[in-house]
Enzyme design. Sequence first.
Site, PDB file in Angstrom:
ATOM      1  CG  PHE A 198       9.994  50.247  75.957  1.00 57.25           C
ATOM      2  CD1 PHE A 198       9.127  49.843  76.973  1.00 57.25           C
ATOM      3  CD2 PHE A 198       9.621  49.975  74.644  1.00 57.25           C
ATOM      4  CE1 PHE A 198       7.932  49.194  76.672  1.00 57.25           C
ATOM      5  CE2 PHE A 198       8.442  49.329  74.347  1.00 57.25           C
ATOM      6  CZ  PHE A 198       7.586  48.939  75.360  1.00 57.25           C
ATOM      7  CB  CYS A 207      10.653  40.223  72.334  1.00 64.73           C
ATOM      8  SG  CYS A 207      11.831  39.448  73.423  1.00 64.73           S
ATOM      9  CE  LYS A 267      20.112  54.569  72.158  1.00 64.05           C
ATOM     10  NZ  LYS A 267      18.707  54.781  72.609  1.00 64.05           N
ATOM     11  CB  SER A 295      10.863  47.639  66.405  1.00 60.99           C
ATOM     12  OG  SER A 295      11.542  48.855  66.205  1.00 60.99           O
ATOM     13  CD  GLU A 348       6.688  43.273  68.251  1.00 64.80           C
ATOM     14  OE1 GLU A 348       7.309  44.181  67.658  1.00 64.80           O
ATOM     15  OE2 GLU A 348       7.226  42.527  69.071  1.00 64.80           O
ATOM     16  CD  GLU A 390      14.747  56.928  72.739  1.00 67.36           C
ATOM     17  OE1 GLU A 390      15.300  55.844  72.992  1.00 67.36           O
ATOM     18  OE2 GLU A 390      14.416  57.271  71.587  1.00 67.36           O
ATOM     19  NE  ARG A 391      10.123  54.166  73.615  1.00 64.37           N
ATOM     20  CZ  ARG A 391       9.496  53.277  72.845  1.00 64.37           C
ATOM     21  NH1 ARG A 391       8.249  52.958  73.110  1.00 64.37           N
ATOM     22  NH2 ARG A 391      10.093  52.732  71.828  1.00 64.37           N
TER      23      ARG A 391
HETATM   24  P1  NAD Z   1      12.723  50.413  69.222  1.00 64.91           P
HETATM   25  O1  NAD Z   1      13.146  49.729  67.985  1.00 64.91           O
HETATM   26  O2  NAD Z   1      11.803  51.576  69.123  1.00 64.91           O
HETATM   27  O3  NAD Z   1      14.009  50.966  70.016  1.00 64.91           O
HETATM   28  C1  NAD Z   1      15.121  50.150  70.266  1.00 64.91           C
HETATM   29  C2  NAD Z   1      16.358  51.032  70.323  1.00 64.91           C
HETATM   30  O4  NAD Z   1      16.545  51.656  69.062  1.00 64.91           O
HETATM   31  C3  NAD Z   1      16.274  52.135  71.357  1.00 64.91           C
HETATM   32  O5  NAD Z   1      17.494  52.232  72.043  1.00 64.91           O
HETATM   33  C4  NAD Z   1      16.003  53.385  70.527  1.00 64.91           C
HETATM   34  O6  NAD Z   1      16.541  54.551  71.085  1.00 64.91           O
HETATM   35  C5  NAD Z   1      16.671  53.061  69.216  1.00 64.91           C
HETATM   36  N1  NAD Z   1      16.003  53.722  68.075  1.00 64.91           N
HETATM   37  C6  NAD Z   1      14.721  54.140  68.007  1.00 64.91           C
HETATM   38  N2  NAD Z   1      14.457  54.668  66.805  1.00 64.91           N
HETATM   39  C7  NAD Z   1      15.591  54.581  66.079  1.00 64.91           C
HETATM   40  C8  NAD Z   1      15.950  54.945  64.750  1.00 64.91           C
HETATM   41  N3  NAD Z   1      15.066  55.493  63.915  1.00 64.91           N
HETATM   42  N4  NAD Z   1      17.206  54.711  64.345  1.00 64.91           N
HETATM   43  C9  NAD Z   1      18.094  54.125  65.158  1.00 64.91           C
HETATM   44  N5  NAD Z   1      17.805  53.757  66.430  1.00 64.91           N
HETATM   45  C10 NAD Z   1      16.577  53.979  66.893  1.00 64.91           C
HETATM   46  O7  NAD Z   1      12.129  49.278  70.177  1.00 64.91           O
HETATM   47  P2  NAD Z   1      11.340  49.470  71.535  1.00 64.91           P
HETATM   48  O8  NAD Z   1       9.987  50.004  71.245  1.00 64.91           O
HETATM   49  O9  NAD Z   1      12.190  50.174  72.532  1.00 64.91           O
HETATM   50  O10 NAD Z   1      11.218  47.955  72.006  1.00 64.91           O
HETATM   51  C11 NAD Z   1      10.193  47.105  71.618  1.00 64.91           C
HETATM   52  C12 NAD Z   1      10.596  46.266  70.429  1.00 64.91           C
HETATM   53  O11 NAD Z   1      11.755  45.491  70.748  1.00 64.91           O
HETATM   54  C13 NAD Z   1       9.540  45.252  70.042  1.00 64.91           C
HETATM   55  O12 NAD Z   1       9.502  45.167  68.639  1.00 64.91           O
HETATM   56  C14 NAD Z   1      10.044  43.962  70.643  1.00 64.91           C
HETATM   57  O13 NAD Z   1       9.579  42.779  70.034  1.00 64.91           O
HETATM   58  C15 NAD Z   1      11.505  44.122  70.441  1.00 64.91           C
HETATM   59  N6  NAD Z   1      12.262  43.256  71.340  1.00 64.91           N
HETATM   60  C16 NAD Z   1      12.894  42.197  70.792  1.00 64.91           C
HETATM   61  C17 NAD Z   1      13.600  41.348  71.602  1.00 64.91           C
HETATM   62  C18 NAD Z   1      14.345  40.186  71.021  1.00 64.91           C
HETATM   63  O14 NAD Z   1      15.222  39.671  71.690  1.00 64.91           O
HETATM   64  N7  NAD Z   1      14.048  39.747  69.815  1.00 64.91           N
HETATM   65  C19 NAD Z   1      13.664  41.584  72.986  1.00 64.91           C
HETATM   66  C20 NAD Z   1      12.990  42.680  73.498  1.00 64.91           C
HETATM   67  C21 NAD Z   1      12.295  43.526  72.659  1.00 64.91           C
END
Ligand code: NAD
Length: 500
Positions: free
Chosen positions: A148, A280, A172, A225, A382, A175-176
């Site tokens: 998101f 991140c 994909k 994450s 985090e 969804e937020r």
């Molecule tokens: P998230 O892991 O909740 O969601 C990421 C994606 O995974 C979304 O598209 C979501 O729909 C999907 N998802 C959610 N739950 C899932 C599940 N149980 N099974 C499969 N897919 C699922 O992350 P977020 O809260 O949207 O984003 C923040 C996180 O992303 C933080 O941890 C941040 O550090 C990380 N991030 C990392 C980078 C990087 O390049 N390392 C960059 C940006 C964000």
Amino acid sequence: MRQIEHFMADGAPGASARKHQIWNPSTGEVQAEVALGDAALLDRAVANALKVQPEWAATNPQKRARVMFRYKELIEANMQELAELLASEHGKVVDDAKGDVQRGLEVIEYACGIPHVMKGEYTQGAGPGIDVYSMRQPLGIGAGITPFNFPAMIPMWMFGMAIAAGNAFILKPSERDPSVPVRLAELFREAGAPEGLLQVVHGDKEMVDAILDHPEISAVSFVGSSDIAHYVYKRGVAAGKRVQAMGGAKNHGIVMPDADLDMVVNDLAGAAFGSAGERCMALPVVVPVGEDTAERLREKLIPAINALRIGVSNDPDAHYGPVVTPEHKARVEQWIDTAEAEGGEIVIDGRGFSLQGHEKGFFVGPTLIDHVTTEMESYKEEIFGPVLQIVRAKDFEEAVRLPSAHQYGNGVAIFTRNGHAARQFASRVNVGMVGINVPIPVPVAYHSFGGWKRSAFGDTNQYGTEGLKFWTKVKTVTQRWPDGTADGSDENAFVIPTMG
Ligand code: NAD
């Protein structure tokens, strides 16, 4: 209620039974609903992509680049609209949202150079009458699953490179905040991209699993994450796909005794609290080296943090806006509770913050926690909110050890006037991206982005030549054009050929 639909080549996707509510984090109100797709919807998207990808791959790279050029211009022309839409769903302030679009746009600009970037290699005369050349070919259909916190930049990191290289792409998004990804796909179509080349399917775990299992999808790029990144990596690889999966972070900012503290405080305020800490590459941990540095830094940080202005996302004077959802606000506040229970000193407390006139918004006040130690859970994990933790290091060696030993290894920064110390630090620290007097060292589009340890699974970075490698496969041709004088017999035919 505004409905956000999938962006598919075959017209209206039809009603999805499941929906997800989209908040306006500044007002605390639900402003839209997004359809959540399933495996059947994905099948349709894949079928659409299969129809168009071979012709796109066969289109010469200069023509593909022209589409990217037109796309770049369209994004620039729509920058304000994209930034406002992004800010309204994410909560980051509009200027910061423009930065989100801009950093993605830079990868599109890089992708405009695809004819050059994708050139192969050639060796003339590798053996008698033998030349060898290699070429990069697209994989077919690639997919991206994005978080998101950068709803414009991260999708563009992925599809910019994948599509310029000749692949079709299925995105994909989170969804937020799914509206900007859809808008990006609409603009790409307007730029002249064939219908079906870039499609957006919305969804949650169900759609992610469908993508990971789909036999026609060759490669998956994920950012989110760490636990989910690891899951995506394992399941995708088990299905025979190429997977890169970027995860969470806990970036440290090392402050050496000789650093310019006014500059550091200014940089830290932006890097720790900008975008409410939901980056991140944020700097949520500051490591002053030596007690004297720690005291001087703390003294300067307190007034700077107290002066931060929190506002709704379209307030032009706000430094940062709300966090993304009420659940996330509660989670960040719980981490502050944990830090306090673990013995951290809450110097500035952002819990219970309320913005006048916007009491229902998901705001968290800026928080400063001192005397944080490596045993604390709030240090190990985090937080992803406007929370800055101070971990005091006694010397340079400890300052190198702290980020190196942490489970995450995304980014790190060192602030110093000593070139030797900076050089030593950059060379020794066990982290993927290093800033020297640069608080948020997100590499430019012609280098590449990627962390180490639990911040990334898989071995190829995002964008730049690394991105190109991820989205293409190498084919190597060894050719011989006989001059017609040989009698056809070769007594060495049964021995592995060497070049003599
Ligand atoms: P998230 O892991 O909740 O969601 C990421 C994606 O995974 C979304 O598209 C979501 O729909 C999907 N998802 C959610 N739950 C899932 C599940 N149980 N099974 C499969 N897919 C699922 O992350 P977020 O809260 O949207 O984003 C923040 C996180 O992303 C933080 O941890 C941040 O550090 C990380 N991030 C990392 C980078 C990087 O390049 N390392 C960059 C940006 C964000």
